[in-house]
Design a protein around this motif. Structure first.
Motif, PDB file in Angstrom:
ATOM      1  N   GLY A  36      40.935  41.779  37.706  1.00 21.51           N
ATOM      2  CA  GLY A  36      41.739  42.434  38.717  1.00 21.51           C
ATOM      3  C   GLY A  36      40.852  43.302  39.647  1.00 21.51           C
ATOM      4  O   GLY A  36      41.029  43.673  40.748  1.00 21.51           O
ATOM      5  N   SER A  37      39.663  43.592  39.157  1.00 21.29           N
ATOM      6  CA  SER A  37      38.575  44.303  40.325  1.00 21.29           C
ATOM      7  C   SER A  37      38.205  43.393  41.293  1.00 21.29           C
ATOM      8  O   SER A  37      37.994  43.746  42.536  1.00 21.29           O
ATOM      9  N   VAL A  38      38.113  42.211  40.958  1.00 18.53           N
ATOM     10  CA  VAL A  38      37.847  41.074  41.691  1.00 18.53           C
ATOM     11  C   VAL A  38      39.016  40.949  42.900  1.00 18.53           C
ATOM     12  O   VAL A  38      38.551  40.778  44.176  1.00 18.53           O
ATOM     13  N   VAL A  39      40.199  40.672  42.454  1.00 19.64           N
ATOM     14  CA  VAL A  39      41.300  40.835  43.439  1.00 19.64           C
ATOM     15  C   VAL A  39      41.224  41.898  44.420  1.00 19.64           C
ATOM     16  O   VAL A  39      41.363  42.087  45.727  1.00 19.64           O
ATOM     17  N   ARG A  40      40.832  43.230  43.939  1.00 18.99           N
ATOM     18  CA  ARG A  40      40.631  44.353  44.843  1.00 18.99           C
ATOM     19  C   ARG A  40      39.460  44.253  45.724  1.00 18.99           C
ATOM     20  O   ARG A  40      39.799  44.430  46.824  1.00 18.99           O
ATOM     21  N   VAL A  41      38.443  43.634  45.184  1.00 19.12           N
ATOM     22  CA  VAL A  41      37.268  44.199  46.145  1.00 19.12           C
ATOM     23  C   VAL A  41      37.354  42.864  47.314  1.00 19.12           C
ATOM     24  O   VAL A  41      36.774  42.994  48.241  1.00 19.12           O
ATOM     25  N   THR A  42      38.107  41.720  47.219  1.00 21.06           N
ATOM     26  CA  THR A  42      38.084  40.753  47.937  1.00 21.06           C
ATOM     27  C   THR A  42      39.415  41.157  48.698  1.00 21.06           C
ATOM     28  O   THR A  42      39.568  40.201  49.689  1.00 21.06           O
ATOM     29  N   GLY A  43      40.113  42.100  48.699  1.00 25.01           N
ATOM     30  CA  GLY A  43      41.181  42.447  49.623  1.00 25.01           C
ATOM     31  C   GLY A  43      42.428  41.487  49.195  1.00 25.01           C
ATOM     32  O   GLY A  43      43.098  41.388  50.120  1.00 25.01           O
ATOM     33  N   SER A  44      42.469  41.010  48.025  1.00 27.96           N
ATOM     34  CA  SER A  44      43.519  40.165  47.814  1.00 27.96           C
ATOM     35  C   SER A  44      44.726  40.537  46.961  1.00 27.96           C
ATOM     36  O   SER A  44      45.575  39.697  46.550  1.00 27.96           O
ATOM     37  N   GLY A  45      44.857  41.876  47.054  1.00 29.89           N
ATOM     38  CA  GLY A  45      46.028  42.601  46.195  1.00 29.89           C
ATOM     39  C   GLY A  45      47.300  42.181  46.739  1.00 29.89           C
ATOM     40  O   GLY A  45      48.148  42.195  45.966  1.00 29.89           O
ATOM     41  N   LEU A  46      47.310  41.983  47.946  1.00 28.29           N
ATOM     42  CA  LEU A  46      48.582  41.626  48.503  1.00 28.29           C
ATOM     43  C   LEU A  46      48.621  39.933  48.925  1.00 28.29           C
ATOM     44  O   LEU A  46      49.494  39.802  49.730  1.00 28.29           O
ATOM     45  N   GLY A  47      47.741  39.291  48.215  1.00 23.18           N
ATOM     46  CA  GLY A  47      47.749  37.934  48.686  1.00 23.18           C
ATOM     47  C   GLY A  47      49.328  37.352  48.417  1.00 23.18           C
ATOM     48  O   GLY A  47      49.662  36.495  49.160  1.00 23.18           O
ATOM     49  N   CYS A  48      49.695  37.760  47.092  1.00 20.15           N
ATOM     50  CA  CYS A  48      51.040  37.450  46.672  1.00 20.15           C
ATOM     51  C   CYS A  48      51.765  38.699  46.955  1.00 20.15           C
ATOM     52  O   CYS A  48      51.721  39.754  46.653  1.00 20.15           O
ATOM     53  N   ALA A  49      52.885  38.501  48.147  1.00 19.59           N
ATOM     54  CA  ALA A  49      53.367  39.783  48.703  1.00 19.59           C
ATOM     55  C   ALA A  49      54.675  40.158  47.763  1.00 19.59           C
ATOM     56  O   ALA A  49      54.898  41.372  48.309  1.00 19.59           O
ATOM     57  N   THR A  50      54.992  39.796  46.965  1.00 17.04           N
ATOM     58  CA  THR A  50      55.862  40.178  46.044  1.00 17.04           C
ATOM     59  C   THR A  50      55.959  39.846  44.716  1.00 17.04           C
ATOM     60  O   THR A  50      54.773  39.093  44.177  1.00 17.04           O
ATOM     61  N   TRP A  51      56.973  40.257  43.767  1.00 13.05           N
ATOM     62  CA  TRP A  51      56.721  39.735  42.301  1.00 13.05           C
ATOM     63  C   TRP A  51      58.044  39.839  41.662  1.00 13.05           C
ATOM     64  O   TRP A  51      58.928  40.631  42.354  1.00 13.05           O
ATOM     65  N   PRO A  52      58.389  39.089  40.721  1.00 14.49           N
ATOM     66  CA  PRO A  52      57.353  38.103  40.069  1.00 14.49           C
ATOM     67  C   PRO A  52      57.030  36.871  40.975  1.00 14.49           C
ATOM     68  O   PRO A  52      56.125  36.086  40.442  1.00 14.49           O
ATOM     69  N   GLU A  53      57.819  36.737  41.881  1.00 16.76           N
ATOM     70  CA  GLU A  53      57.191  35.524  42.875  1.00 16.76           C
ATOM     71  C   GLU A  53      55.996  35.900  43.422  1.00 16.76           C
ATOM     72  O   GLU A  53      55.805  36.845  43.933  1.00 16.76           O
ATOM     73  N   CYS A  54      55.236  34.679  43.863  1.00 16.25           N
ATOM     74  CA  CYS A  54      54.123  35.030  44.826  1.00 16.25           C
ATOM     75  C   CYS A  54      54.397  35.148  46.094  1.00 16.25           C
ATOM     76  O   CYS A  54      53.900  36.352  46.846  1.00 16.25           O
ATOM     77  N   GLN A  55      55.267  34.394  46.911  1.00 12.88           N
ATOM     78  CA  GLN A  55      56.036  34.750  47.977  1.00 12.88           C
ATOM     79  C   GLN A  55      57.317  34.527  47.850  1.00 12.88           C
ATOM     80  O   GLN A  55      58.092  33.921  47.150  1.00 12.88           O
ATOM     81  N   PRO A  56      58.358  35.142  48.846  1.00 12.79           N
ATOM     82  CA  PRO A  56      59.617  35.183  48.721  1.00 12.79           C
ATOM     83  C   PRO A  56      60.090  33.740  48.679  1.00 12.79           C
ATOM     84  O   PRO A  56      59.798  32.847  49.398  1.00 12.79           O
ATOM     85  N   GLY A  57      60.820  33.328  47.561  1.00 13.13           N
ATOM     86  CA  GLY A  57      61.217  31.988  47.382  1.00 13.13           C
ATOM     87  C   GLY A  57      60.404  30.965  46.570  1.00 13.13           C
ATOM     88  O   GLY A  57      60.586  29.769  46.442  1.00 13.13           O
ATOM     89  N   VAL A 125      53.819  46.963  35.172  1.00  9.01           N
ATOM     90  CA  VAL A 125      53.181  47.983  35.970  1.00  9.01           C
ATOM     91  C   VAL A 125      52.345  47.147  37.165  1.00  9.01           C
ATOM     92  O   VAL A 125      52.488  47.840  38.465  1.00  9.01           O
ATOM     93  N   GLY A 126      51.843  45.934  36.870  1.00  9.80           N
ATOM     94  CA  GLY A 126      51.262  45.212  37.906  1.00  9.80           C
ATOM     95  C   GLY A 126      52.149  44.782  39.016  1.00  9.80           C
ATOM     96  O   GLY A 126      51.935  45.038  40.173  1.00  9.80           O
ATOM     97  N   GLY A 127      53.337  44.288  38.651  1.00 12.33           N
ATOM     98  CA  GLY A 127      54.462  44.093  39.705  1.00 12.33           C
ATOM     99  C   GLY A 127      54.822  45.442  40.443  1.00 12.33           C
ATOM    100  O   GLY A 127      54.992  45.330  41.572  1.00 12.33           O
TER     101      GLY A 127
END
Length: 324
Positions: A36-57, A125-127
């Motif tokens: 999870g910290s790797v996601v944060r430091v790479t700036g990828s936290g919103l790489g998937c813009a929504t939840w539980p889907e990655c992208q809308p649809g 909580v992650g979602g």
């Protein structure tokens, strides 16, 4: 119960299997925090813009003009690892359940139930964190929810390897009280650390809101609580010396010192170098190791009786039958 009947049909796990499952649970709970910290430091936290889907649809990453493909896959991969952590937690639950059917006491099974339940909570909580666009306090909660699960995984490992009797303490009452203070200080360090992260440069996305507070002051509070932790640890050592603690307990105690001091040095270096990405993830790993070593010291400070193997219990039952 039907479930009891199904679990009872499984082969009884050997002690080595129980130990391996317990260790796997610890690694899984600690590892998901590091990834999870790797996601944060790479700036990828919103790489998937929504939840539980990655992208809308779409449940998986798709081509997107405003989102880099690498960021999508980093965040998506971390989500998939949650599935692996749930799988390990379910295996731990089934293993504990099978052992429980042959060993008296409900503590082991209760500990095992906390892991899959906690991981599901962590995923929710992650979602919420993603839907809140990585507000710093939601990221802090997301991290802090995972810390008790690491602690419980350590307790589960010890539950596999020890008896299920009432704890008999190997340390004097003052040391027991100090251990509780040590644990409170440990979580104080973790909470304070999330505020430093909240005000720091790695928010998971360039546009996310940061904690509007002087990071120098937050870092001093964080390090100050670590000093308290180390002072309490030192006093615990004096009580163990007076009580003539066993060697195994001293080894656990020394491990806590090693991990805590290394984590403190890493934090100082990290701050001095401007919080480089690689050291952030190492610091998160260090946090997990502090939890693991402190939990191991807590477990070693009390005795719940000897482990009763399946084979020994069968032999004892046979002897009682023959004697009757």
């Amino acid at each position: 119960m039907v479930l009891n009947s199904l679990v009872a049909r499984l082969p009884y796990p050997s002690r080595s299997v129980q130990k391996a499952v317990g260790i796997a649970a610890i690694v899984a709970q600690a590892g998901i925090g590091v990834t999870g910290s790797v996601v944060r430091v790479t700036g990828s936290g919103l790489g998937c813009a929504t939840w539980p889907e990655c992208q809308p649809g779409s449940m998986v990453p798709v081509a997107h003009d405003e989102l880099h493909g690498l960021h999508q896959w980093v965040e998506f991969s971390n989500r998939m690892l949650i599935g692996l952590v749930i799988l390990v937690s379910v295996i731990a639950l089934i293993t504990a359940w099978r052992v429980h059917l042959d060993r008296p006491g409900k503590r082991l099974l209760a500990l095992a139930w906390t892991l899959p339940s906690g991981v599901v909570l962590q995923a929710v909580v992650g979602g919420m964190t993603v839907l809140a666009k990585l507000e710093w306090w939601t990221v802090a909660i997301h991290f802090l929810v995972s810390t008790p699960l690491i602690w419980l995984a350590v307790l589960l490992l010890h539950g596999f390897l020890e008896g299920d009797g009432q704890p008999r303490w190997r340390v004097p009452p003052i040391a027991r009280t100090l251990l509780v203070v040590l644990i409170v200080a440990m979580w104080g360090i973790l909470i304070a650390g999330t505020t430093v992260t909240g005000a720091g440069p790695h928010g998971g996305d360039p546009n996310t809101h940061r904690l509007d507070a002087p990071i120098e002051m937050l870092a001093r509070v964080h390090s100050g609580i670590l000093v308290v932790y180390l002072l309490v640890l030192a006093v615990i050592g004096l009580t163990l010396l007076r009580a003539g603690a066993p060697k195994r307990l001293w080894r656990r105690y020394g491990l806590v010192w090693l991990v805590a001091v290394a984590q403190g040095i890493l934090g100082v270096v990290q701050y001095a170098l401007g919080v480089p990405e690689a050291l952030v993830s190492l610091h998160v790993l260090g946090s997990a190791l502090v939890i693991i070593s402190t939990a191991a010291l807590w477990c070693e400070a009390r005795d719940r009786g000897a482990f009763v193997s399946h084979e020994n219990s069968q032999e004892q039952a046979g002897e009682l039958t023959a004697a009757g």
